[in-house]
Motif scaffolding. Structure first.
Motif, PDB file in Angstrom:
ATOM      1  N   ARG A1013      50.330  58.020  43.617  1.00  0.00           N
ATOM      2  CA  ARG A1013      49.690  57.785  44.802  1.00  0.00           C
ATOM      3  C   ARG A1013      48.863  56.261  45.007  1.00  0.00           C
ATOM      4  NH1 ARG A1013      44.336  57.505  46.686  1.00  0.00           N
ATOM      5  NH2 ARG A1013      43.920  58.459  48.666  1.00  0.00           N
ATOM      6  N   ARG A1014      49.379  55.332  45.692  1.00  0.00           N
ATOM      7  CA  ARG A1014      48.748  53.974  45.863  1.00  0.00           C
ATOM      8  C   ARG A1014      47.641  54.253  46.610  1.00  0.00           C
ATOM      9  NH1 ARG A1014      53.797  50.432  47.988  1.00  0.00           N
ATOM     10  NH2 ARG A1014      55.229  51.872  48.054  1.00  0.00           N
ATOM     11  N   ASP A1015      46.682  53.058  46.484  1.00  0.00           N
ATOM     12  CA  ASP A1015      45.348  52.998  47.123  1.00  0.00           C
ATOM     13  C   ASP A1015      45.764  52.301  48.539  1.00  0.00           C
ATOM     14  OD1 ASP A1015      43.584  54.215  45.584  1.00  0.00           O
ATOM     15  OD2 ASP A1015      42.468  52.168  44.741  1.00  0.00           O
ATOM     16  N   LYS A1016      45.135  52.611  49.581  1.00  0.00           N
ATOM     17  CA  LYS A1016      45.348  51.997  50.966  1.00  0.00           C
ATOM     18  C   LYS A1016      44.004  51.837  51.536  1.00  0.00           C
ATOM     19  CE  LYS A1016      49.760  53.815  52.052  1.00  0.00           C
ATOM     20  NZ  LYS A1016      50.837  54.729  52.874  1.00  0.00           N
ATOM     21  N   ARG A1017      43.690  50.587  51.982  1.00  0.00           N
ATOM     22  CA  ARG A1017      42.631  50.242  52.639  1.00  0.00           C
ATOM     23  C   ARG A1017      42.436  51.034  53.972  1.00  0.00           C
ATOM     24  NH1 ARG A1017      40.149  44.896  51.851  1.00  0.00           N
ATOM     25  NH2 ARG A1017      39.770  44.580  54.005  1.00  0.00           N
ATOM     26  N   SER A1018      43.553  51.447  54.614  1.00  0.00           N
ATOM     27  CA  SER A1018      43.539  52.310  55.724  1.00  0.00           C
ATOM     28  C   SER A1018      42.838  53.767  55.414  1.00  0.00           C
ATOM     29  CB  SER A1018      44.740  52.602  56.411  1.00  0.00           C
ATOM     30  OG  SER A1018      45.768  53.169  55.438  1.00  0.00           O
ATOM     31  N   ARG A1019      42.958  54.135  54.096  1.00  0.00           N
ATOM     32  CA  ARG A1019      42.404  55.388  53.848  1.00  0.00           C
ATOM     33  C   ARG A1019      41.082  55.173  53.151  1.00  0.00           C
ATOM     34  NH1 ARG A1019      47.527  57.565  51.093  1.00  0.00           N
ATOM     35  NH2 ARG A1019      47.135  56.303  49.513  1.00  0.00           N
ATOM     36  N   GLY A1020      40.436  54.216  53.225  1.00  0.00           N
ATOM     37  CA  GLY A1020      38.977  53.668  52.847  1.00  0.00           C
ATOM     38  C   GLY A1020      38.968  53.499  51.391  1.00  0.00           C
ATOM     39  N   ASP A1021      40.183  53.230  51.045  1.00  0.00           N
ATOM     40  CA  ASP A1021      40.206  52.516  49.542  1.00  0.00           C
ATOM     41  C   ASP A1021      39.704  50.936  49.520  1.00  0.00           C
ATOM     42  OD1 ASP A1021      40.847  54.922  48.018  1.00  0.00           O
ATOM     43  OD2 ASP A1021      42.901  54.558  49.038  1.00  0.00           O
ATOM     44  N   ASN A1022      39.382  50.422  48.504  1.00  0.00           N
ATOM     45  CA  ASN A1022      39.054  48.899  48.236  1.00  0.00           C
ATOM     46  C   ASN A1022      40.009  48.056  48.948  1.00  0.00           C
ATOM     47  OD1 ASN A1022      36.371  49.579  47.993  1.00  0.00           O
ATOM     48  ND2 ASN A1022      36.541  49.733  45.675  1.00  0.00           N
ATOM     49  N   THR A1023      41.253  48.252  48.187  1.00  0.00           N
ATOM     50  CA  THR A1023      42.340  47.429  48.402  1.00  0.00           C
ATOM     51  C   THR A1023      43.508  48.170  48.423  1.00  0.00           C
ATOM     52  OG1 THR A1023      42.726  47.757  45.731  1.00  0.00           O
ATOM     53  CG2 THR A1023      41.638  45.992  46.577  1.00  0.00           C
ATOM     54  N   ASP A1024      44.865  47.500  48.675  1.00  0.00           N
ATOM     55  CA  ASP A1024      46.056  48.117  48.897  1.00  0.00           C
ATOM     56  C   ASP A1024      46.752  47.793  47.692  1.00  0.00           C
ATOM     57  OD1 ASP A1024      46.017  49.163  51.705  1.00  0.00           O
ATOM     58  OD2 ASP A1024      46.010  47.156  52.426  1.00  0.00           O
ATOM     59  N   SER A1028      50.114  53.363  41.842  1.00  0.00           N
ATOM     60  CA  SER A1028      48.927  54.035  41.697  1.00  0.00           C
ATOM     61  C   SER A1028      47.890  53.244  40.941  1.00  0.00           C
ATOM     62  CB  SER A1028      49.237  55.383  40.941  1.00  0.00           C
ATOM     63  OG  SER A1028      49.350  55.289  39.934  1.00  0.00           O
ATOM     64  N   PRO A1029      46.586  53.341  41.056  1.00  0.00           N
ATOM     65  CA  PRO A1029      45.648  52.736  40.421  1.00  0.00           C
ATOM     66  C   PRO A1029      45.572  52.721  38.593  1.00  0.00           C
ATOM     67  CG  PRO A1029      44.619  53.635  42.284  1.00  0.00           C
ATOM     68  CD  PRO A1029      45.870  54.120  42.251  1.00  0.00           C
ATOM     69  N   PHE A1030      45.996  53.959  38.368  1.00  0.00           N
ATOM     70  CA  PHE A1030      46.289  54.235  37.063  1.00  0.00           C
ATOM     71  C   PHE A1030      47.304  53.603  36.268  1.00  0.00           C
ATOM     72  CE2 PHE A1030      48.637  56.766  33.763  1.00  0.00           C
ATOM     73  CZ  PHE A1030      48.089  56.604  32.677  1.00  0.00           C
ATOM     74  N   ILE A1031      48.513  53.355  36.943  1.00  0.00           N
ATOM     75  CA  ILE A1031      49.842  52.554  36.551  1.00  0.00           C
ATOM     76  C   ILE A1031      49.487  51.188  36.527  1.00  0.00           C
ATOM     77  CG2 ILE A1031      52.172  52.081  37.182  1.00  0.00           C
ATOM     78  CD1 ILE A1031      51.918  54.837  35.824  1.00  0.00           C
ATOM     79  N   GLU A1032      48.591  50.925  37.556  1.00  0.00           N
ATOM     80  CA  GLU A1032      48.224  49.127  37.468  1.00  0.00           C
ATOM     81  C   GLU A1032      47.466  48.978  36.673  1.00  0.00           C
ATOM     82  OE1 GLU A1032      47.134  47.707  41.544  1.00  0.00           O
ATOM     83  OE2 GLU A1032      49.340  47.753  42.191  1.00  0.00           O
ATOM     84  N   HIS A1033      46.577  49.928  36.096  1.00  0.00           N
ATOM     85  CA  HIS A1033      45.552  49.856  35.202  1.00  0.00           C
ATOM     86  C   HIS A1033      46.207  49.712  33.822  1.00  0.00           C
ATOM     87  CE1 HIS A1033      42.105  50.231  32.184  1.00  0.00           C
ATOM     88  NE2 HIS A1033      42.939  51.054  31.699  1.00  0.00           N
ATOM     89  N   VAL A1034      47.333  50.641  33.729  1.00  0.00           N
ATOM     90  CA  VAL A1034      47.822  50.397  32.260  1.00  0.00           C
ATOM     91  C   VAL A1034      48.850  49.060  32.248  1.00  0.00           C
ATOM     92  CG1 VAL A1034      49.888  51.422  31.054  1.00  0.00           C
ATOM     93  CG2 VAL A1034      48.070  52.916  31.979  1.00  0.00           C
ATOM     94  N   CYS A1035      49.380  48.546  33.477  1.00  0.00           N
ATOM     95  CA  CYS A1035      49.995  47.464  33.321  1.00  0.00           C
ATOM     96  C   CYS A1035      49.063  46.125  32.822  1.00  0.00           C
ATOM     97  CB  CYS A1035      50.750  47.065  34.760  1.00  0.00           C
ATOM     98  SG  CYS A1035      52.036  47.968  35.026  1.00  0.00           S
ATOM     99  N   GLU A1036      48.031  46.313  33.612  1.00  0.00           N
ATOM    100  CA  GLU A1036      46.781  45.117  33.213  1.00  0.00           C
ATOM    101  C   GLU A1036      46.420  44.973  31.951  1.00  0.00           C
ATOM    102  OE1 GLU A1036      44.387  45.215  36.470  1.00  0.00           O
ATOM    103  OE2 GLU A1036      45.881  45.030  38.046  1.00  0.00           O
TER     104      GLU A1036
END
Length: 1545
Positions: A1013-1024, A1028-1036
């Motif tokens: 599940r990706r973050d989307k600003r249209s859903r009220g998240d901070n960024t697009d 998924s935020p978890f996968i992006e965290h692991v990558c970074e």
């Protein structure tokens, strides 16, 4: 420690300790006995006095000794040898009765003498069978004991269970208590009539004479094992015998006349009662067996002064039955019937008077009226019904199993109407006519099922999470044996037919409930026996008993003991009769049951009320409320039915503390605060803002919106949900208020909302507005619901100055202030930031809670809110809580798993059932309440940070960390050196969590969301985000390989999900691992070959790969080495075309990514081809060689062979790109595409989800595309051929024209003169005489549109043609048999709308043109939009009807936009809310036209005929038949009406 596999004599003190724990002895006594080193042998011999010395209370001692004796009985029987004294006195069932027995005191035999050899053989066979039985049974647990049939009882419902064990044979015990003797009779039962009768009579008469001589009651049992020669059977084990002719046994007692002396024969007949045949039941066998029992009752009046000597019958083949020669006097010695020795006979006879006196005394004492102390059935009922609690609440569901209810009992079932009944298994076929169902329906709505129908419902096509949803809304009533009033073929059937045809469905239904729907401990099965029980009710008990692993959550209520005993007699095949007694309420009148339960209920059944339009109240019965099951209705007198005097101070404090710990607020919180039973609930400033906005909405607006929206966006844990419910609570007396259960479809909610609004109102036009709260909603769901409500209002033709419905939309957001800024007129933002006044209120509240001895650590959410969720404060708090935590404990591990989900997946939770399974609490331990048991097994740290929630639809409990920021800190502080990818890997390996049945669908959904599940600003998240935020965290934080590894593990664990494979492909290509990306895209495509998004991902793999290769390419590549690169680009374009085709077939989405992808790759490929030396530029800077290669048959010699496989595909490149660009252009002409660019600089250059300015993108790509197909030399060579027309078209493209969207985009150019000059230049590329020189359809459309656009930019241009000329040119589009694009019909509506100068005379032909064009536009629009919600694709109105004539009357929307102030988003809001029409400058430009309404439909007159018009706001159309005026717009969906107003005379 498994003590069950050892005999008691081998137990040590640890084994004894384990056994004592299982029988319920208090822990303090268990410890004392363990300290005293009580081993197995000691346990066998210790008496009551020893246990009392240890300090045990009398009741505990009594229970211990009884359980010890029950334990020893089977084990005492097992080692007995045939030669033992006790065995010698009895007949061995395995020994042929003709075989001499070692019995010194009695030489008589009851066996047929001449059959010895035959019986020996039978005996040997029997021994072999028993030896086999012994080997099979040796591994089993001890056989369950049971009680004998009550003496003299003729109850036909009493049954024995095969292989249960009766108490050992007994001697004389007070004369009235019968002594017992057992006979297996296994061999004799197979003999012929004479042999059987002589054997049976021999045993009965010997036993009877012994009892009568001693004056004791007795029972002899045939079919019960009485010895254990080869340890195959236990002593007293019930086996039963086959009884084919019961009269053989009855007639056998005729031997009494032959065996007793004449003077006592009549007495003997009266003392020896006829045989009783007790059925032996077995779950494993359908073979009918019986235990044959004969009761002996020597009453004092019959036997006084009498002696009973007997001859025993002995069967001989030659002379049939004969009697023994000597008469014998028998007596009971211990557990045996023994002859009285001749030397003792005189003293025995002399003792008769004493025995007579004892008998008389015993009879007198037994007849004395004993005052029986009744059971406290009221207390037993309350404890059983509430699962051990002393009070009732709504935490338990009930499953009712019942049969026919007599008319008198129907008056006493009120308690059933107030229980939380999940479903009813009803075995009364007349229940709907004259039974329980008919009565229950008067109070509740139900869903009626036949047994087969209910058991098969799980096969429905609903999504898993919706499959069982309807079952929780209304009670399911299941007719288990037909329904007499049902017109279909479903009649009641007899017992055998039921077993054959319906029992399997019962099993499936029960398995479905226990395996899929309700976890054990969340429901109680209530058997209500209202009439004699059928076998099917017993089958139902046995199925529940099996599925629930015991009777812990099963209870039975029966007013009639007779009904109960019949049911229990059969049910004991599964469960001991003692357990059934413990779980049953027997003999309590149903009226008493009713009154007792109603007193236990936490609330009274008083009616609830709603406000009405006349400022009065109306009653809302439960029956009507349940019909509106998609709404949680808030009444005027909500909670007033709670018995406040039953609530203890502790319970009130618990309700309050749960809220301050972080649980969602409930109505009881407000009610208790209003009553002054607990502190007031803080009202934040945002609550006041929300109320003000609500007041504004209620006052009505010029727009007269029938369905208004009021949005509350809030930080997690900031109290947004509390504010929303505060608004409802305050308004409940003025408005009709309810909470929407968004698990139900919008159509259902709409239907219920309308019924709720109009309930008990006299005039549907005059009703109170309905305030509907919807929480954590999906935007599509909300829009669909709003449209459903508006359509419903329209069809009702209601006129009201106020909104009919107000949707109070409450949703979590990480950036509520940004969303509030975007929608300032109807939005409230709730953040963690407190105002100064709020800080004071929060501080005071915290102090008050501390004064109530509330530990701040246990209301951590509130404490953190007081500190505005300051990061440092949260970190310190969590650090303090986690001090000294055991990192290796299971609950710490669980805490980390829940933290991982809660931090990365909004609104995630883990079911209580999952947590119990993970912590190994065992499915089902004995406990007072489930939640208490779970909490007691948690560490103190876990108890502080976990909060228990209850799912709003199924009421199944779940666990969540109190706040996502706390979850974040826990993840960080408990991690140590372990990366989060490793934690996720560990979670994926937790088989217990993934295999747990209850809440599994939700758990799997949260795991999926964690990974994809990706973050989307249209859903009220901070960024697009791209992933998924978890996968992006692991990558970074770690590296890409770790992210790939964990995604692969998730792919395997979650059933090789295609979308996980898609994510793997994306992750690989984003990290330049293209070969692996190609593999995973292929895997995803294999699983879902027709999914447009997956096919698009495959195209993106090759697109990225192609770009990567080109970026690394040098100019020195050989022509042969270019082939693989070009192949990759062509593969990408092929994949994108596949995605385009798949998207056309998808009804619920409009995925245009395939078209954009193809254009981007194609243009990049053209750029690459232009750099190859073979296609070098000519001196004029044109790519003439490339153009010639791509659009003609020409192939340069250098590439002819190396590119042999590519030529045909490259020559199709131009047409493919043209088709894609045309499709995009038409798509953009339909719908709004102006995005908000205010923060565009923060966005990434390339977005996977959306393109922020598609019109600009299309124009740029069109120019790139055209650049490579322009060549003056090719034009000179072809002059007037198709190539020259193509190159002219490319020149138009390059100049910014060539498509509808490109042409219309000139209107958005801020420099109108420059845009007009470009359009005039474009017109020069077309023929000077379009009537003479043929233009292709698309070229003609573009040519006409250029004139209309130029008129808007430069009305006096010399290049402009008059309206009539353009009408003449468009005549081609009037041909009915040819298909033209939507843009052609759109132009017809513009050109043929009545013109004051040209159309002075009415002309129906022009109306026909308009009618045909509008119909075609509507048809093409419906094809285009499919089933996509209108919110996702809002229709775009390009032009408006202005004041003027000819082309001057056509006004583009951009001209109006220039008159509106504000940002792009603010302008859009003004259009959306209709406030744009308040600008009087617009009134000077646009022309108001007249029309009329009819049945809420809007019409306008054309030249002569009337046309229906689409109103922009459906609810702005007045009801009834009215003359109206409005502004007229032109769109690709036809004519649109804006700013509709009733015309004033």
């Amino acid at each position: 420690m498994d003590y069950r596999k050892l005999p008691v004599k081998d137990w040590d003190e640890d084994h004894v300790q384990c056994w004592l724990g299982t029988i319920g002895i208090k822990k303090e006594y268990v410890k004392k006995l363990h300290a005293a080193e009580v081993t197995g042998p000691l346990l066998m011999d210790l008496d009551e006095s020893f246990f009392k010395k240890v300090g045990m209370k009398e009741a505990q001692v009594h229970m211990l000794i009884r359980k010890r004796d029950e334990l020893l009985r089977p084990q005492e029987a097992a080692p007995r040898a045939p030669s033992s004294s006790s065995t010698a006195a009895r007949t061995d069932p395995a020994t042929p009765t003709g075989t001499p027995r070692q019995k010194p005191s009695s030489t008589e035999s009851c066996a047929p003498a001449d059959k010895a050899s035959t019986d020996n053989r039978a005996s040997a066979s029997g021994k072999r069978q028993r030896r086999k039985h012994s080997q099979l049974a040796s591994a089993d647990e001890a056989i369950e004991p049971c009680n004998c049939r009550p003496f003299r009882s003729q109850n036909a419902d009493f049954k024995y269970v095969r292989d249960r064990v009766l108490a050992p044979e007994s001697g004389v015990d007070g004369l009235i208590t019968p002594c017992h003797e057992y006979k297996s009779f296994a061999t004799a039962a197979e003999l012929n009539r004479d042999q059987l009768q002589s054997k049976f009579a021999c045993e009965v008469i010997r036993f009877a004479s012994a009892c009568m001589n001693i004056r004791t009651n007795g029972t002899i049992h045939f079919g019960v094992m009485d010895s254990v020669e080869d340890s195959g059977w236990q002593h007293g084990q019930i086996r039963g015998i086959k009884v084919t002719q019961p009269d053989y046994y009855v007639d056998a007692l005729d031997y009494i006349d032959k065996c007793f002396r004449r003077d006592v024969r009549e007495t003997a007949r009266k003392c020896i009662h006829p045989p009783v045949f007790v059925e032996v039941i077995s779950k494993d066998s359908q073979e009918q067996r019986f235990v044959v029992e004969v009761d002996i009752e020597p009453t004092s009046t019959l036997v006084k002064n009498k002696l009973f000597e007997v001859y025993l019958p002995k069967y001989k083949e030659d002379s049939k039955a004969i009697l023994t020669k000597e008469i014998t006097l028998y007596q009971r010695l211990g557990a045996k019937s023994e002859p009285v020795e001749k030397n003792d006979q005189i003293s025995f006879i002399q003792g008769l008077p004493d025995r007579d006196a004892q008998r008389e005394k015993a009879e007198l004492s037994s007849m004395e009226a004993h005052t029986e102390i009744p059971q406290n059935l009221g207390r037993k009922l309350s404890i059983l019904l509430n699962d051990g609690k002393s009070y009732m609440d709504d935490s338990l569901w009930y499953i009712l199993v019942t049969n026919r209810c007599e008319k008198d009992n129907l008056n006493h079932i009120s308690f059933l109407t107030q229980l939380n009944i999940f479903c009813v298994f009803d075995f009364d076929a007349d229940s709907n006519v004259s039974g329980l169902y008919q009565k229950y329906k008067e109070h509740h709505t139900t869903r009626c099922y036949l047994l087969q129908e209910f058991s098969n419902e799980s096969k429905s096509s609903n999504p898993p999470f919706q499959k069982h949803l309807c079952l929780f809304d209304q009670t399911s009533w299941i007719f288990c044996n037909g329904r007499s009033d049902y017109l279909g073929d479903e009649k009641p059937c007899d017992e055998n037919t039921w077993i054959r045809t319906k029992k399997k469905y019962l099993k499936k239904a029960i398995t479905r409930i226990c395996d899929e729907i309700l976890p054990k401990g969340s429901f109680i099965v209530l058997f209500l026996l209202l009439s004699p029980a059928e076998k099917s009710l017993v089958d139902t008990f046995q199925e529940f008993y099996t599925e629930m692993s015991g009777a812990e959550y099963i209870i039975c209520i029966a007013e009639s003991r007779e009904n109960y005993e019949k049911w229990a007699g059969l049910a004991q095949a599964s469960c001991s009769i003692e357990t059934l007694e413990q779980r049953s309420i027997v003999g309590m009148k149903l009226s008493h049951v009713d009154a007792t339960i109603q007193k236990l209920l936490p609330s009274t059944a008083q009616p609830r009320h709603l406000p009405t339009f006349t400022r009065g109240l109306c009653t809302l019965p439960m029956l009507e409320e349940e019909k509106l099951f998609s709404l949680e209705i808030l009444c005027v007198d909500e909670c007033d039915n709670i018995k406040i005097d039953l609530l203890t101070e502790k319970e009130i404090q618990e309700i309050e503390q749960k809220f301050y710990r972080g649980r969602k607020i409930i109505w009881e919180n407000f009610w208790l605060a209003d009553k002054g039973c607990c502190g007031e609930i803080i009202e934040r400033e945002a609550c006041k803002d929300a109320n003000k906005l609500l007041d504004d909405i209620l006052r009505g607006s010029k727009l007269n919106c029938s369905v208004a929206k009021l949005k509350i966006f809030h930080h997690p844990g900031s109290g947004g949900s509390t504010i929303a419910r505060q608004v409802l609570w305050k308004r409940r007396k003025d408005l009709r208020c309810a909470v929407i259960k968004s698990s139900h479809p919008p159509a259902t909610v709409c239907m219920h909302a309308l019924a709720f609004r109009e309930y008990e109102e006299k005039d549907v036009g005059n009703c109170l507005p309905v305030l509907l709260l919807i929480e954590d909603y999906d935007e599509d769901y909300l829009e669909e619901l709003r449209n459903e409500l508006m359509d419903a209002v329209t069809t009702r033709k209601i006129v009201c100055p106020r909104p009919y419905f107000i949707l109070l939309c409450c949703r979590r957001s990480n950036d509520p202030e940004r969303l509030c800024k975007a929608y300032p007129l109807d939005t409230v933002a709730v953040t963690h930031k407190l105002t100064d006044s709020e800080k004071t209120l929060f501080k005071m509240k915290l102090e008050k809670l501390k004064q109530k001895n509330v530990n701040p650590q246990f209301i951590l959410t509130f404490v953190l809110m007081c500190e505005e969720f300051n990061e440092t404060y949260v970190r310190d708090c969590v650090e303090h809580i986690l001090q000294d935590i055991d990192h290796s404990s299971p609950d710490t591990c669980l805490m980390r798993y829940v933290a991982l989900l809660n931090f990365y997946v909004p609104n995630s939770y883990v079911s209580l059932s999952h947590c119990e399974a993970f912590l190994g609490l065992g499915a089902y331990t004995e406990r007072k309440t489930r939640a208490y048991d779970f909490k007691s097994h948690l560490s103190e740290q876990a108890r502080m940070i976990f909060i228990e929630l209850r799912e709003s639809t199924t009421y199944i409990s779940s666990i969540q960390i109190i706040h996502c920021l706390v979850a974040k800190e826990i993840l960080h502080q408990l991690a140590g050196n372990e990366p989060q990818s490793q934690l996720a890997m560990a979670l994926l390996q937790e088989k217990t969590l993934f295999d747990n049945r209850f809440g599994r669908d939700e758990f799997i959904k949260f795991i999926r969301d964690l990974f994809i599940r990706r973050d989307k600003r249209s859903r009220g998240d901070n960024t697009d985000t791209l992933f998924s935020p978890f996968i992006e965290h692991v990558c970074e934080a770690e590296d890409c390989d770790k992210a790939i590894a964990v995604l692969k593990a998730a792919y395997e664990q979650l059933g090789k999900d295609a979308f996980f494979a898609q994510q793997l492909a994306r992750l690989h290509y984003n990290n330049e691992k293209f070969t692996e990306a190609e593999y995973w895209a292929g895997v995803a495509k294999f699983h879902l070959p027709h999914d447009s998004y997956i096919l698009d991902t495959e195209g993106q793999v090759y697109r990225k790969w192609f770009s990567f290769i080109l970026d690394k390419t040098t100019q020195d590549d050989a022509l042969e080495s270019m082939v693989p690169k070009i192949e990759i680009a062509l593969k990408a374009m092929k994949c994108f075309r596949g995605a385009q085709q798949a998207a056309k077939a998808e009804r619920d989405s409009m995925n245009n990514a395939g078209y954009f992808g193809e254009v981007e790759v194609g243009c990049r490929l053209l750029k690459y081809l232009s750099t190859i030396p073979v296609f070098r530029r000519n001196p004029e800077g044109e790519h003439s060689e490339l153009v010639k290669y791509l659009i003609t048959d020409y192939i340069p010699e250098d590439v002819e062979k190396p590119w042999g496989k590519l030529h045909s595909r490259l020559k199709g490149l131009r047409q493919n790109l043209y088709n894609a660009l045309e499709w995009i252009s038409e798509d953009l002409s339909y719908f709004q595409t102006d995005k908000n660019h205010e923060n565009e600089e923060d966005e990434k250059d390339e977005k996977e989800e959306q393109i922020y300015n598609p019109r600009k993108w299309l124009k740029r790509q069109s120019e790139v595309y055209a650049k490579f197909f322009i060549s003056a030399s090719v034009l000179e060579d072809g002059n007037s051929g198709p190539q020259s027309q193509l190159i002219r078209r490319m020149n138009i493209y390059r100049s910014g024209g060539g498509s509808i969207t490109n042409i219309l985009s000139f209107l958005t150019d801020k420099n109108e003169n420059r845009a007009a000059e470009k359009l005039e230049k474009i017109l020069t590329f077309y023929t000077d005489n379009p009537h003479r020189d043929w233009l292709e359809d698309n070229d003609l459309i573009n040519y006409i549109l250029c004139h209309i656009t130029l008129q808007c930019l430069k009305p006096g241009s010399a290049k402009l043609l008059p309206l009539q000329t353009l009408r003449d040119l468009s005549a081609r589009f009037l041909k009915p048999r040819r298909a033209f694009p939507a843009s052609a019909h759109f132009l017809l509506t513009l050109l043929y709308w009545p013109d004051e100068a040209l159309d002075k005379e009415p002309n129906t032909d022009k109306d026909d043109i308009l009618h045909s064009a509008l119909q075609t536009l509507k048809r093409l629009y419906d094809i285009k939009v499919k089933d996509v919600p209108t919110r996702k694709k809002r229709i775009y109105t390009h032009f408006f009807l202005g004041k003027g004539y000819d082309l001057g009357k056509i006004v583009h929307k951009t001209k109006i936009d220039k008159l509106i102030s504000g940002s792009l988003h603010e302008k859009r809001m003004k259009w959306l809310h209709g406030t744009v029409w308040n600008n009087y400058k617009i009134h000077d430009i646009l022309k108001r036209v007249s029309g009329w309404t009819k049945d809420r439909n809007l019409f306008i007159r054309g030249h002569v005929k009337e046309f229906p018009i689409l109103p922009l706001h459906r609810d702005s159309v007045p009801s009834g038949n009215e003359n109206v005026t409005f502004y007229l717009g032109f769109s690709f969906n036809g004519l649109v009406a804006f700013n509709i107003e009733v015309q004033n005379n």
